[in-house]
Design a protein around this motif. Sequence first.
Motif, PDB file in Angstrom:
ATOM      1  N   ARG A 218      29.049   3.110  -1.206  1.00 40.77           N
ATOM      2  CA  ARG A 218      29.152   4.227  -2.148  1.00 40.77           C
ATOM      3  C   ARG A 218      30.193   5.245  -1.689  1.00 40.77           C
ATOM      4  N   ARG A 219      30.342   5.392  -0.371  1.00 41.64           N
ATOM      5  CA  ARG A 219      31.344   6.286   0.193  1.00 41.64           C
ATOM      6  C   ARG A 219      31.979   5.555   1.370  1.00 41.64           C
ATOM      7  N   ILE A 220      33.272   5.324   1.292  1.00 47.57           N
ATOM      8  CA  ILE A 220      33.944   4.347   2.153  1.00 47.57           C
ATOM      9  C   ILE A 220      34.960   5.030   3.063  1.00 47.57           C
ATOM     10  N   VAL A 221      35.003   4.580   4.325  1.00 51.60           N
ATOM     11  CA  VAL A 221      36.070   4.940   5.253  1.00 51.60           C
ATOM     12  C   VAL A 221      36.722   3.648   5.732  1.00 51.60           C
ATOM     13  N   LEU A 222      38.048   3.593   5.672  1.00 51.76           N
ATOM     14  CA  LEU A 222      38.797   2.444   6.167  1.00 51.76           C
ATOM     15  C   LEU A 222      39.519   2.833   7.448  1.00 51.76           C
ATOM     16  N   ILE A 223      39.467   1.967   8.472  1.00 49.64           N
ATOM     17  CA  ILE A 223      40.109   2.252   9.746  1.00 49.64           C
ATOM     18  C   ILE A 223      40.948   1.059  10.193  1.00 49.64           C
ATOM     19  N   GLY A 224      41.971   1.324  10.992  1.00 53.38           N
ATOM     20  CA  GLY A 224      42.813   0.253  11.505  1.00 53.38           C
ATOM     21  C   GLY A 224      44.266   0.627  11.437  1.00 53.38           C
ATOM     22  N   SER A 225      45.107  -0.365  11.149  1.00 55.36           N
ATOM     23  CA  SER A 225      46.535  -0.117  10.981  1.00 55.36           C
ATOM     24  C   SER A 225      47.172  -1.327  10.313  1.00 55.36           C
ATOM     25  N   GLY A 226      48.296  -1.095   9.651  1.00 54.31           N
ATOM     26  CA  GLY A 226      49.018  -2.188   9.009  1.00 54.31           C
ATOM     27  C   GLY A 226      48.985  -2.094   7.500  1.00 54.31           C
TER      28      GLY A 226
ATOM     29  N   GLY B   6      40.440  -3.172  10.249  1.00 58.04           N
ATOM     30  CA  GLY B   6      41.380  -4.265  10.465  1.00 58.04           C
ATOM     31  C   GLY B   6      42.719  -3.770  10.964  1.00 58.04           C
ATOM     32  N   TRP B   7      43.292  -4.511  11.915  1.00 57.65           N
ATOM     33  CA  TRP B   7      44.618  -4.215  12.453  1.00 57.65           C
ATOM     34  C   TRP B   7      45.530  -5.401  12.156  1.00 57.65           C
ATOM     35  N   HIS B   8      46.058  -5.413  10.950  1.00 52.64           N
ATOM     36  CA  HIS B   8      46.921  -6.498  10.479  1.00 52.64           C
ATOM     37  C   HIS B   8      46.135  -7.816  10.507  1.00 52.64           C
TER      38      HIS B   8
ATOM     39  N   VAL C 285      36.678   6.453  -1.843  1.00 52.50           N
ATOM     40  CA  VAL C 285      37.277   6.265  -0.526  1.00 52.50           C
ATOM     41  C   VAL C 285      37.462   7.644   0.105  1.00 52.50           C
ATOM     42  N   ALA C 286      36.682   7.924   1.143  1.00 55.54           N
ATOM     43  CA  ALA C 286      36.702   9.252   1.755  1.00 55.54           C
ATOM     44  C   ALA C 286      37.889   9.445   2.681  1.00 55.54           C
ATOM     45  N   ALA C 287      38.286   8.388   3.404  1.00 58.22           N
ATOM     46  CA  ALA C 287      39.391   8.516   4.354  1.00 58.22           C
ATOM     47  C   ALA C 287      39.958   7.143   4.676  1.00 58.22           C
ATOM     48  N   VAL C 288      41.272   7.116   4.938  1.00 55.39           N
ATOM     49  CA  VAL C 288      41.962   5.923   5.421  1.00 55.39           C
ATOM     50  C   VAL C 288      42.609   6.331   6.744  1.00 55.39           C
ATOM     51  N   LEU C 289      42.094   5.798   7.845  1.00 56.10           N
ATOM     52  CA  LEU C 289      42.452   6.276   9.175  1.00 56.10           C
ATOM     53  C   LEU C 289      43.310   5.239   9.894  1.00 56.10           C
ATOM     54  N   ASP C 290      44.573   5.585  10.132  1.00 61.35           N
ATOM     55  CA  ASP C 290      45.552   4.693  10.741  1.00 61.35           C
ATOM     56  C   ASP C 290      45.763   5.102  12.197  1.00 61.35           C
ATOM     57  N   THR C 291      45.554   4.172  13.123  1.00 61.80           N
ATOM     58  CA  THR C 291      45.716   4.489  14.540  1.00 61.80           C
ATOM     59  C   THR C 291      47.175   4.554  14.975  1.00 61.80           C
ATOM     60  N   SER C 292      48.093   4.118  14.133  1.00 61.22           N
ATOM     61  CA  SER C 292      49.515   4.172  14.492  1.00 61.22           C
ATOM     62  C   SER C 292      50.095   5.542  14.131  1.00 61.22           C
ATOM     63  N   PRO C 293      50.686   6.263  15.102  1.00 61.63           N
ATOM     64  CA  PRO C 293      51.312   7.552  14.791  1.00 61.63           C
ATOM     65  C   PRO C 293      52.521   7.364  13.878  1.00 61.63           C
ATOM     66  N   ARG C 294      52.872   8.394  13.154  1.00 59.39           N
ATOM     67  CA  ARG C 294      54.022   8.310  12.243  1.00 59.39           C
ATOM     68  C   ARG C 294      55.302   8.008  13.006  1.00 59.39           C
TER      69      ARG C 294
ATOM     70  N   ALA D  15      54.993  -5.434  13.039  1.00 61.83           N
ATOM     71  CA  ALA D  15      54.333  -5.467  14.340  1.00 61.83           C
ATOM     72  C   ALA D  15      54.719  -4.264  15.188  1.00 61.83           C
ATOM     73  N   THR D  16      55.960  -3.796  15.039  1.00 62.96           N
ATOM     74  CA  THR D  16      56.409  -2.610  15.770  1.00 62.96           C
ATOM     75  C   THR D  16      55.790  -1.348  15.205  1.00 62.96           C
ATOM     76  N   ALA D  17      55.780  -1.238  13.889  1.00 62.86           N
ATOM     77  CA  ALA D  17      55.305  -0.010  13.244  1.00 62.86           C
ATOM     78  C   ALA D  17      53.797   0.144  13.328  1.00 62.86           C
ATOM     79  N   PHE D  18      53.071  -0.977  13.305  1.00 62.14           N
ATOM     80  CA  PHE D  18      51.605  -0.933  13.266  1.00 62.14           C
ATOM     81  C   PHE D  18      51.038  -1.807  14.389  1.00 62.14           C
ATOM     82  N   PRO D  19      51.130  -1.349  15.634  1.00 61.09           N
ATOM     83  CA  PRO D  19      50.764  -2.203  16.770  1.00 61.09           C
ATOM     84  C   PRO D  19      49.262  -2.350  16.956  1.00 61.09           C
ATOM     85  N   TRP D  20      48.904  -3.405  17.649  1.00 62.59           N
ATOM     86  CA  TRP D  20      47.535  -3.626  18.120  1.00 62.59           C
ATOM     87  C   TRP D  20      47.162  -2.469  19.044  1.00 62.59           C
ATOM     88  N   PRO D  21      45.956  -1.877  18.898  1.00 61.34           N
ATOM     89  CA  PRO D  21      45.592  -0.684  19.677  1.00 61.34           C
ATOM     90  C   PRO D  21      45.146  -1.027  21.100  1.00 61.34           C
ATOM     91  N   GLU D  22      46.101  -1.485  21.883  1.00 62.47           N
ATOM     92  CA  GLU D  22      45.817  -1.946  23.246  1.00 62.47           C
ATOM     93  C   GLU D  22      45.081  -0.898  24.076  1.00 62.47           C
TER      94      GLU D  22
END
Length: 454
Positions: A156-164, A260-262, A181-190, A355-362
């Motif tokens: 009913r209220r969704i948050v998406l996390i990851g990158s890509g 999901g991360w790509h 959709v309450a928030a879309v949270l991308d771990t990759s900085p601009r 892959a460069t813009a949205f990397p795996w969150p090592e």
Amino acid sequence: MTETSSPRIVIVGAGPAGIRAAAALVEAGLHPVVIDEGQRAGGQIYRRPPAGFTRTPEQLYGSEAAKARALHALFDRLAEEGRLTHWAASSVIAAHEGRLHVLGEGGVEVIVYDRLILATGASDRVAPVPGWQSAGVYSLGAAQIALKAQGVALGRRIVLIGSGPLLTLVGAQLVKAGADVAAVLDTSPRAQQMRGLWLLAARPLVTLRGLALRATLGGRYHAGVTLERIEVDGRGVTAMSWRDAGGRRRLTPCDMVGMGWHLRAETHLADLAGCAFTYDEQWRQWLPKTDEMGRAGNGVYLAGDGVRLLGADGAEIAGRLAAAACLADLGVSAYSAGTDLRKLARLERFARGLATAFPWPEAMVRSLPDDAIVCRCENVTAGAVRESAGFGGEANRVKSLSRAGMGRCQGRYCQLAAVELVAAQADCTPGAVGRFRGQAPVRPAPIGAFLREG
């Protein structure tokens, strides 16, 4: 279990790569068998809803609607004309010495092949976040499947996390469908995203479409976030705890988290079929080794996201190339591949940009607290993986000691994170740690499927 005769060429997967490979073989006068887990061809990206579904292809596939229609129509026509054999709703659960074990509604059958084209695609690449084992947490792909195939949002209220790009795409699709959709949270900085821009320029229109989709998210989209934990109670998800790019702590109430991360290449069957692998440092995962046409040796050919993470357009090209390689090895003349190889090279540049813009969150994975769950199937914690690494930093030793990767998903969701933790403990690269060996069955199969009267 009975052994049935089959044509010499079998294709596993009826997404863009599998469809194009099948069409090329049919055009050359051959009759392939196409095995797919879906009831209807199309794959994940062009997944088709049940008959009578009211949403149009434009609503389901957006700018890709025309491509989806064309691929669906092509495959359906070839199947209706009897020029290929389609095993729908069937899973290949094992491959060994020229035989495929196929699980369908009637149980397990064995198909013998001379040439095998694997177009198995990819699945979500997920990274553990404290609380992700709770009810109400899904992959981005699961959220997309529910929307495409059933017309529902999983919360009913969704948050998406990851990158890509999939993070943006699923968010935009859910918003367009009317979901909250309450928030879309991308771990990759601009700033990191900008570093991939020069490679993303290889496909300017696709890049612009992605930016346009992001614009539809408005203030829901946040880049460079730090994910702290998924808050839960006895019933499931209650909120997402995170910090924005400025370090401010935020708590977003929700009852569903999609993550999901790509993508992660689906390689289990390639492993069982004897393909060699190499660790790709940029994609941070093990990928099968092939030549430029998709040859992996021993009569096996790979196409699509199961070998190169190039998206639907790249999958179509790779499917044609794999079929051409197969035909050439059979002594059948095929088309000149030069143009397709050049297109594939351009798509490869674009994919490297992603892959460069949205990397795996090592760093996020390596800093997981010891009590965080890494393997959801077997309830294995980060601390248990780290402890197992002390007895030898090799992937399969850690697997046997900790049971990470031994559950229902066969390591699809935990392997990459587990290997990162081991590499951190051993002060080496994930490539040096190795990968979990593939095991049959690659999908869960009921014991009854192997039993037959008489």
